[in-house]
Design an enzyme around this catalytic site. Structure first.
Site, PDB file in Angstrom:
ATOM      1  N   LYS A 131       2.231  -7.741  12.952  1.00  0.00           N
ATOM      2  CA  LYS A 131       0.883  -7.314  12.583  1.00  0.00           C
ATOM      3  C   LYS A 131      -0.272  -7.915  13.552  1.00  0.00           C
ATOM      4  O   LYS A 131      -0.622  -9.011  13.334  1.00  0.00           O
ATOM      5  CB  LYS A 131       0.766  -7.379  11.077  1.00  0.00           C
ATOM      6  CG  LYS A 131      -0.530  -6.473  10.766  1.00  0.00           C
ATOM      7  CD  LYS A 131      -0.824  -6.401   9.286  1.00  0.00           C
ATOM      8  CE  LYS A 131      -1.864  -5.639   8.684  1.00  0.00           C
ATOM      9  NZ  LYS A 131      -1.958  -5.829   7.336  1.00  0.00           N
ATOM     10  N   THR A 150       0.782  -1.155   0.053  1.00  0.00           N
ATOM     11  CA  THR A 150       0.029   0.053   0.040  1.00  0.00           C
ATOM     12  C   THR A 150       0.881   1.338  -0.118  1.00  0.00           C
ATOM     13  O   THR A 150       0.289   2.232  -0.695  1.00  0.00           O
ATOM     14  CB  THR A 150      -0.770  -0.002   1.112  1.00  0.00           C
ATOM     15  OG1 THR A 150      -1.764  -1.201   1.261  1.00  0.00           O
ATOM     16  CG2 THR A 150      -1.912   1.341   1.282  1.00  0.00           C
ATOM     17  N   THR A 162       2.132  -4.408   4.165  1.00  0.00           N
ATOM     18  CA  THR A 162       2.351  -4.810   5.846  1.00  0.00           C
ATOM     19  C   THR A 162       2.067  -6.303   6.244  1.00  0.00           C
ATOM     20  O   THR A 162       2.328  -6.628   7.086  1.00  0.00           O
ATOM     21  CB  THR A 162       1.201  -3.887   6.528  1.00  0.00           C
ATOM     22  OG1 THR A 162       0.002  -4.078   5.921  1.00  0.00           O
ATOM     23  CG2 THR A 162       1.777  -2.361   6.532  1.00  0.00           C
ATOM     24  N   ASP A 163       1.398  -6.947   5.392  1.00  0.00           N
ATOM     25  CA  ASP A 163       0.964  -8.196   5.583  1.00  0.00           C
ATOM     26  C   ASP A 163       1.885  -9.154   6.028  1.00  0.00           C
ATOM     27  O   ASP A 163       1.771 -10.135   6.903  1.00  0.00           O
ATOM     28  CB  ASP A 163       0.127  -8.761   4.466  1.00  0.00           C
ATOM     29  CG  ASP A 163      -1.202  -8.368   4.248  1.00  0.00           C
ATOM     30  OD1 ASP A 163      -1.630  -7.324   5.042  1.00  0.00           O
ATOM     31  OD2 ASP A 163      -2.129  -8.713   3.432  1.00  0.00           O
TER      32      ASP A 163
HETATM   33  N1  GLU Z   1      -1.860  -6.952   1.277  1.00  0.00           N
HETATM   34  C1  GLU Z   1      -1.138  -6.171   0.713  1.00  0.00           C
HETATM   35  C2  GLU Z   1       0.488  -6.253   1.350  1.00  0.00           C
HETATM   36  O1  GLU Z   1       0.818  -6.711   2.242  1.00  0.00           O
HETATM   37  C3  GLU Z   1      -1.656  -4.694   0.953  1.00  0.00           C
HETATM   38  C4  GLU Z   1      -1.493  -4.434   2.322  1.00  0.00           C
HETATM   39  C5  GLU Z   1      -0.392  -3.462   2.989  1.00  0.00           C
HETATM   40  O2  GLU Z   1       0.622  -2.751   2.344  1.00  0.00           O
HETATM   41  O3  GLU Z   1      -0.835  -3.095   3.939  1.00  0.00           O
HETATM   42  O4  GLU Z   1       1.389  -6.022   0.553  1.00  0.00           O
END
Ligand code: GLU
Length: 416
Positions: A239, A86, A162-163
């Site tokens: 997380k 993101t 973040t995942d």
């Molecule tokens: N699911 C995606 C990822 O981890 C987008 C979520 C995000 O960046 O927080 O890359």
């Protein structure tokens, strides 16, 4: 006046005015994404549309602003390596979806304040959502980081989804002896949303990248407010929420410190490795064929048997409570360790420490040769297993390393 998707427009209808970015529409309505983050759908009949700024002009202006920034004398050099997620995404006006298509330079265009903190260079290593990360991508990323440090970077920022950020950060922490900060940053909410955490996280990450904290860290919002970011140690972070901005938490540890967003000041509570204390080294061999298996009540020991028979080289079990599995899983643990497949037992509780000396199933698990994962997070134990087996093939030596604290992933004493 003509307008197209991506333009900033003012739409006036029946005395009400809507201002925002034109989004794709399948219904014939004019869809405008407003500053509030909400979309308004307006029936075109009787509406007046005025273009405030063309999409192409907005993009040009942002590019020009960044291109005009000359390297400033005396500022440290920071490399941003972008992997996607993101934080490195923007709205795709064709579909209205958030897509991962930013290069690292685009991050500077979106957050010009960064250019006050350091002179940046950027590289897009990947452009993926982090659920698509793999062990060999960690290796490539680690090599790219080391290359940047060799080329004189005073700090590294890794922009990451973040995942699975905690896995990649832990992997780099084991793989690299670093003399400079390596800071992972992401965002929970995309830049087009007013509640986006994107700019604040990136600015705080840049502060840490030029600090003397020469460790692999994760820098993200501490609270749901915009007051401060936490500086989490890569091997102690997780997380813990799907969508909150303060989703990242240090587990079984305090964060190393905090960055105050308004002053940029860093305060630290834990001791940490300082800049230039370590010499740069890369230990990037990794054994991808390792598994993290969650025990659930009544689950079949065949699950463990599958991994043994499928040639897995190491197994981490996420057991219950102090580190338990049902009695019928224990012969499979024994079978694994007899075949020189190390088994680490961790806990689904996440908080607290494994102690298999209290109940009889625990004692039997130890007799079967399992290693107590102490206060390690299950995911970190998995990454450590992959890294250790990449470095060392001899079973007894690997078990010795797995029991040792390498990157503060094991605390000697537990927090209350
Ligand atoms: N699911 C995606 C990822 O981890 C987008 C979520 C995000 O960046 O927080 O890359």
């Amino acid at each position: 006046m003509d307008y197209e998707e991506g333009d900033r427009v003012k739409v006036e209808k029946s005395g009400v005015e809507y201002e925002g970015i034109v989004m794709p529409s399948t219904t014939g309505h004019i869809i405008v994404k407003m500053v509030s983050g909400y979309n308004a759908g307006i029936e075109p009949e009787g509406a007046t549309v005025t273009v405030v700024q063309k999409k192409t002009d907005m993009e040009e202006a942002a590019k020009k602003a960044v291109n005009e920034v000359k390297p400033k004398k005396g500022l440290p050099k920071v490399s941003i390596l972008s992997t996607g997620g993101t934080i490195a995404s923007k709205i795709d006006y064709r579909t209205g979806a958030v897509t991962s298509q930013f290069s690292a330079d685009d991050i500077l265009q979106a957050i010009p304040e960064l250019t006050e903190i350091a002179n940046f260079s950027g590289k897009a290593i990947y452009n993926i959502l982090s659920e698509n990360m793999k062990a060999d991508y960690w290796q490539e990323l680690a090599r790219a980081v080391v290359e940047e440090i060799k080329n004189g970077a005073d700090g590294i920022i890794v922009a990451h989804g973040t995942d699975t950020m905690m896995y990649s950060a832990a992997a780099l922490s084991f793989m690299i002896d670093t003399p400079v900060p390596i800071v992972f940053v992401g965002s929970q909410r995309s830049a087009d949303r007013p509640s986006s955490d994107n700019a604040m996280n990136a600015i705080c990450a840049a502060k840490v990248a030029v600090s003397d904290i020469a460790e692999v860290t994760v820098v993200m919002h501490s609270e749901s407010s915009d007051d401060k970011c936490s500086i989490h140690r890569a091997t102690k972070v997780r997380k813990m929420h799907t969508s909150r901005r303060d989703a990242f938490r240090s587990i079984n540890s305090e964060p190393i410190g905090y960055v105050d967003y308004s002053t940029g000041e860093i305060t630290t509570g834990l001791s940490y490795v300082k800049r230039n204390e370590r010499e740069l080294a890369l230990m990037d061999s990794i054994e991808p064929k390792c598994a993290l298996v969650k025990f659930t009540p009544g689950s079949s020991p065949d699950i463990l048997g599958f991994f043994i028979d499928a040639g897995y080289k190491g197994i981490v079990i996420e057991g219950t409570g102090l580190g338990h599995v049902s009695t019928d899983w224990i012969p499979q643990i024994e079978r694994a360790t007899e075949q020189k497949i190390p088994v680490i037992i961790t806990s689904q509780c996440l908080n607290g420490r494994i102690c298999d000396r209290v109940y009889d199933t625990g004692r039997d698990i130890l007799k079967a040769g399992a290693i107590e994962g102490e206060d390690m997070l299950p995911e970190v134990a998995l990454v450590k297993m992959m890294w250790t087996l990449g470095q060392i093939q001899n079973y007894d030596d690997a078990v010795d390393i797995l029991k040792q604290d390498i990157r503060c992933e094991i605390n000697e004493r537990s927090l209350e």
